[in-house]
Motif scaffolding. Structure first.
Motif, PDB file in Angstrom:
ATOM      1  N   TYR A  17      -2.815   4.217   7.877  1.00  0.00           N
ATOM      2  CA  TYR A  17      -2.427   3.605   9.153  1.00  0.00           C
ATOM      3  C   TYR A  17      -3.651   3.314  10.022  1.00  0.00           C
ATOM      4  O   TYR A  17      -3.751   2.237  10.619  1.00  0.00           O
ATOM      5  N   LEU A  18      -4.569   4.253  10.088  1.00  0.00           N
ATOM      6  CA  LEU A  18      -5.766   4.046  10.910  1.00  0.00           C
ATOM      7  C   LEU A  18      -6.603   2.883  10.380  1.00  0.00           C
ATOM      8  O   LEU A  18      -7.128   2.073  11.164  1.00  0.00           O
ATOM      9  N   VAL A  19      -6.727   2.782   9.056  1.00  0.00           N
ATOM     10  CA  VAL A  19      -7.464   1.659   8.467  1.00  0.00           C
ATOM     11  C   VAL A  19      -6.745   0.350   8.759  1.00  0.00           C
ATOM     12  O   VAL A  19      -7.377  -0.649   9.124  1.00  0.00           O
ATOM     13  N   PHE A  20      -5.423   0.327   8.629  1.00  0.00           N
ATOM     14  CA  PHE A  20      -4.657  -0.891   8.901  1.00  0.00           C
ATOM     15  C   PHE A  20      -4.819  -1.334  10.353  1.00  0.00           C
ATOM     16  O   PHE A  20      -4.952  -2.529  10.638  1.00  0.00           O
ATOM     17  N   ARG A  21      -4.782  -0.379  11.283  1.00  0.00           N
ATOM     18  CA  ARG A  21      -4.921  -0.742  12.692  1.00  0.00           C
ATOM     19  C   ARG A  21      -6.256  -1.432  12.956  1.00  0.00           C
ATOM     20  O   ARG A  21      -6.337  -2.359  13.775  1.00  0.00           O
ATOM     21  N   TRP A  22      -7.297  -0.985  12.269  1.00  0.00           N
ATOM     22  CA  TRP A  22      -8.613  -1.607  12.478  1.00  0.00           C
ATOM     23  C   TRP A  22      -8.728  -2.925  11.714  1.00  0.00           C
ATOM     24  O   TRP A  22      -9.184  -3.919  12.256  1.00  0.00           O
ATOM     25  N   PHE A  23      -8.284  -2.928  10.460  1.00  0.00           N
ATOM     26  CA  PHE A  23      -8.466  -4.102   9.607  1.00  0.00           C
ATOM     27  C   PHE A  23      -7.670  -5.295  10.134  1.00  0.00           C
ATOM     28  O   PHE A  23      -8.139  -6.442  10.089  1.00  0.00           O
TER      29      PHE A  23
ATOM     30  N   PRO B 205      -0.766  16.465   1.811  1.00  0.00           N
ATOM     31  CA  PRO B 205      -1.497  15.289   1.301  1.00  0.00           C
ATOM     32  C   PRO B 205      -0.765  13.978   1.571  1.00  0.00           C
ATOM     33  O   PRO B 205      -1.395  12.960   1.888  1.00  0.00           O
ATOM     34  N   TRP B 206       0.548  13.990   1.448  1.00  0.00           N
ATOM     35  CA  TRP B 206       1.352  12.784   1.724  1.00  0.00           C
ATOM     36  C   TRP B 206       1.138  12.307   3.150  1.00  0.00           C
ATOM     37  O   TRP B 206       0.858  11.131   3.397  1.00  0.00           O
ATOM     38  N   LEU B 207       1.250  13.218   4.100  1.00  0.00           N
ATOM     39  CA  LEU B 207       1.053  12.853   5.499  1.00  0.00           C
ATOM     40  C   LEU B 207      -0.385  12.398   5.764  1.00  0.00           C
ATOM     41  O   LEU B 207      -0.618  11.426   6.492  1.00  0.00           O
ATOM     42  N   ALA B 208      -1.349  13.113   5.177  1.00  0.00           N
ATOM     43  CA  ALA B 208      -2.763  12.775   5.404  1.00  0.00           C
ATOM     44  C   ALA B 208      -3.079  11.379   4.890  1.00  0.00           C
ATOM     45  O   ALA B 208      -3.788  10.599   5.551  1.00  0.00           O
ATOM     46  N   VAL B 209      -2.565  11.032   3.732  1.00  0.00           N
ATOM     47  CA  VAL B 209      -2.815   9.704   3.155  1.00  0.00           C
ATOM     48  C   VAL B 209      -2.183   8.617   4.009  1.00  0.00           C
ATOM     49  O   VAL B 209      -2.794   7.565   4.271  1.00  0.00           O
TER      50      VAL B 209
ATOM     51  N   MET C  62     -11.749  -0.319   1.917  1.00  0.00           N
ATOM     52  CA  MET C  62     -11.764   0.524   3.110  1.00  0.00           C
ATOM     53  C   MET C  62     -10.740   1.649   3.028  1.00  0.00           C
ATOM     54  O   MET C  62     -11.025   2.809   3.358  1.00  0.00           O
ATOM     55  N   SER C  63      -9.539   1.340   2.568  1.00  0.00           N
ATOM     56  CA  SER C  63      -8.448   2.315   2.634  1.00  0.00           C
ATOM     57  C   SER C  63      -8.452   3.319   1.491  1.00  0.00           C
ATOM     58  O   SER C  63      -8.146   4.499   1.705  1.00  0.00           O
ATOM     59  N   VAL C  64      -8.792   2.885   0.274  1.00  0.00           N
ATOM     60  CA  VAL C  64      -8.689   3.788  -0.879  1.00  0.00           C
ATOM     61  C   VAL C  64      -9.638   4.979  -0.772  1.00  0.00           C
ATOM     62  O   VAL C  64      -9.194   6.133  -0.903  1.00  0.00           O
TER      63      VAL C  64
ATOM     64  N   HIS D 204       0.824  -1.210   0.000  1.00  0.00           N
ATOM     65  CA  HIS D 204       0.000   0.000   0.000  1.00  0.00           C
ATOM     66  C   HIS D 204       0.853   1.254   0.000  1.00  0.00           C
ATOM     67  O   HIS D 204       0.581   2.210  -0.736  1.00  0.00           O
ATOM     68  N   LEU D 205       1.902   1.275   0.811  1.00  0.00           N
ATOM     69  CA  LEU D 205       2.717   2.479   0.919  1.00  0.00           C
ATOM     70  C   LEU D 205       3.629   2.677  -0.288  1.00  0.00           C
ATOM     71  O   LEU D 205       4.044   3.799  -0.565  1.00  0.00           O
ATOM     72  N   ALA D 206       3.926   1.605  -1.007  1.00  0.00           N
ATOM     73  CA  ALA D 206       4.656   1.776  -2.257  1.00  0.00           C
ATOM     74  C   ALA D 206       3.869   2.656  -3.219  1.00  0.00           C
ATOM     75  O   ALA D 206       4.447   3.417  -4.002  1.00  0.00           O
ATOM     76  N   ASN D 207       2.561   2.566  -3.162  1.00  0.00           N
ATOM     77  CA  ASN D 207       1.715   3.409  -4.014  1.00  0.00           C
ATOM     78  C   ASN D 207       1.361   4.732  -3.333  1.00  0.00           C
ATOM     79  O   ASN D 207       1.696   5.809  -3.816  1.00  0.00           O
ATOM     80  N   SER D 208       0.692   4.654  -2.183  1.00  0.00           N
ATOM     81  CA  SER D 208       0.122   5.858  -1.592  1.00  0.00           C
ATOM     82  C   SER D 208       1.152   6.784  -0.965  1.00  0.00           C
ATOM     83  O   SER D 208       0.907   7.984  -0.847  1.00  0.00           O
TER      84      SER D 208
END
Length: 409
Positions: free
Chosen positions: A190-196, A181-185, A387-389, A144-148
């Protein structure tokens, strides 16, 4: 007929890139397809040659940065990053995920998404095993982070380089506008990953002792820092980033006495040829109707709702035809509106996390996991992407709108 032929060829090129039968290079189909659109008269040879010339410097940078990342790995940069990540995690799966987010985000921003996928992903898997954590959260984070996380710098992603010249921004100006935007994404991801992955993160860790940590590769880290600074210094002087990346690669290659054959292999010239061939095929599709359709869909204003619409369109197109062709299609339609151009980058960089075919980096990540007996689950990847996109897209565009309001372009 011209639109039909060029569309079929584009579909064939992308399908071959996804499947890669017998591990054949993507260029095996892309280059003949590009020649075919010229030979059949679908695209004038002058236009095809102009497209190759326009893409040449960008592809040159791709080759140089692939080589730079490989040589950094040879110097032990990624092994050191993995050991540092393991030490920071202190055998906690949650802290490991946070450390991987930081390592992957910085690697993607400084050395491009290919370094994160090819070189950091194996290190992440090894680090998870070393700390006793379940590997899924960290492994999916590298994809995910390789892209976002490739939004920060023009050199972080091939899509950024394709759009950078049209943006009218300097290297540092691009970084200043895209930092928020980089930080916000990243935070949204991260928040989605913590839940998922909450069940994986709460599982007890069973650490494995594997010896002492490697020493810091000081020389390589200094070269990489100077190379990154060189990108910012060289751009106002009219020096293309490819030359800076090449200089950094030479500085890393000399102490290791790397031979020419290794340099050529790691520059991945077949993949570079694929990008050039793909560009010509995409131009043929654009010339026979796609440009007209995209122009009708792209808004003429650049308010918040328009930014959201353009980012959504870019994300959708990236998952339909891959993010590189999507960028080639959308940049000409929005190049007169820098704000919309930056929103396109959020779409083509974040959007590919929805499906495997969204970016070539994701496809390569899947191949790496298969070779290490850690094959990802397609349903999990899709559920995580659903969820994340959308979350990361909205967060990124809102941050872009705020950044443009504060800084302007």
């Amino acid at each position: 007929m011209a639109l039909l032929l060029s569309s079929v060829l584009l579909a064939g090129v992308l399908a071959f890139a996804v499947v890669r039968p017998r591990g054949l290079p993507e260029a095996v189909v892309a280059v003949p397809a590009a020649l075919l659109v010229v030979v059949t008269g679908v695209l004038p040879w002058r236009d095809a040659l102009a497209e190759v010339r326009a893409l040449g410097p960008t592809v040159g940078f791709l080759a140089a940065v692939l080589l730079l990342a490989h040589l950094a790995g040879e110097h032990g940069v990624f092994r050191y990053a993995g050991a540092l990540t393991a030490r920071i995690s202190r055998h906690s799966a949650s802290r490991l995920l946070a450390a991987v987010f930081v390592a992957a985000s910085l690697t993607t921003a400084a050395l491009s998404l290919d370094a994160t996928v090819v070189l950091l992903t194996p290190v992440v898997l090894a680090t998870a095993a070393r700390t006793g954590a379940r590997p899924r959260p960290a492994a999916y984070a590298s994809a995910h982070l390789a892209n976002s996380a490739s939004l920060l710098l023009p050199v972080s992603n091939l899509t950024n380089l394709l759009a950078f010249a049209a943006s009218g921004l300097t290297f540092l100006g691009f970084a200043a506008v895209m930092a928020l935007p980089w930080l916000a994404v990243i935070v949204a991801e991260y928040l989605v990953f913590r839940w998922f992955f909450r069940s994986d993160l709460s599982a007890p860790a069973e650490p494995v002792a594997d010896g002492s940590d490697p020493p810091a590769p000081r020389y390589a880290l200094i070269v990489l820092a100077l190379t990154l600074a060189g990108f910012a210094v060289a751009q106002p002087l009219g020096v293309h980033p490819a030359w800076v990346a090449a200089a950094g690669a030479v500085a890393l290659a000399v102490p290791r006495r790397v031979g020419p054959r290794t340099l050529v292999r790691e520059a991945n010239l077949p993949f570079c040829a694929f990008v050039l061939g793909l560009g010509v095929v995409v131009l043929a599709v654009r010339a026979h109707g796609l440009d007209t359709l995209v122009d009708a869909l792209v808004p003429e204003r650049d308010g918040l709702w328009q930014l959201l619409a353009v980012a959504g369109l870019a994300a959708l197109l990236a998952n339909l035809v891959n993010n590189l062709p999507a960028t080639l299609v959308l940049v000409p339609a929005v190049e007169s509106h820098p704000a919309l151009l930056l929103a396109v980058l959020i779409g083509v960089n974040v959007g590919p996390n929805l499906t495997y075919v969204g970016s070539l980096a994701t496809l390569l990540w899947r191949q790496i996991l298969h070779t290490r007996d850690a094959a990802p689950d397609g349903r999990d990847f899709l559920r995580l992407g659903l969820m994340s996109v959308p979350t990361a897209l909205v967060a990124g565009v809102l941050a872009l709108w705020l950044s443009l309001t504060l800084i302007g372009v």
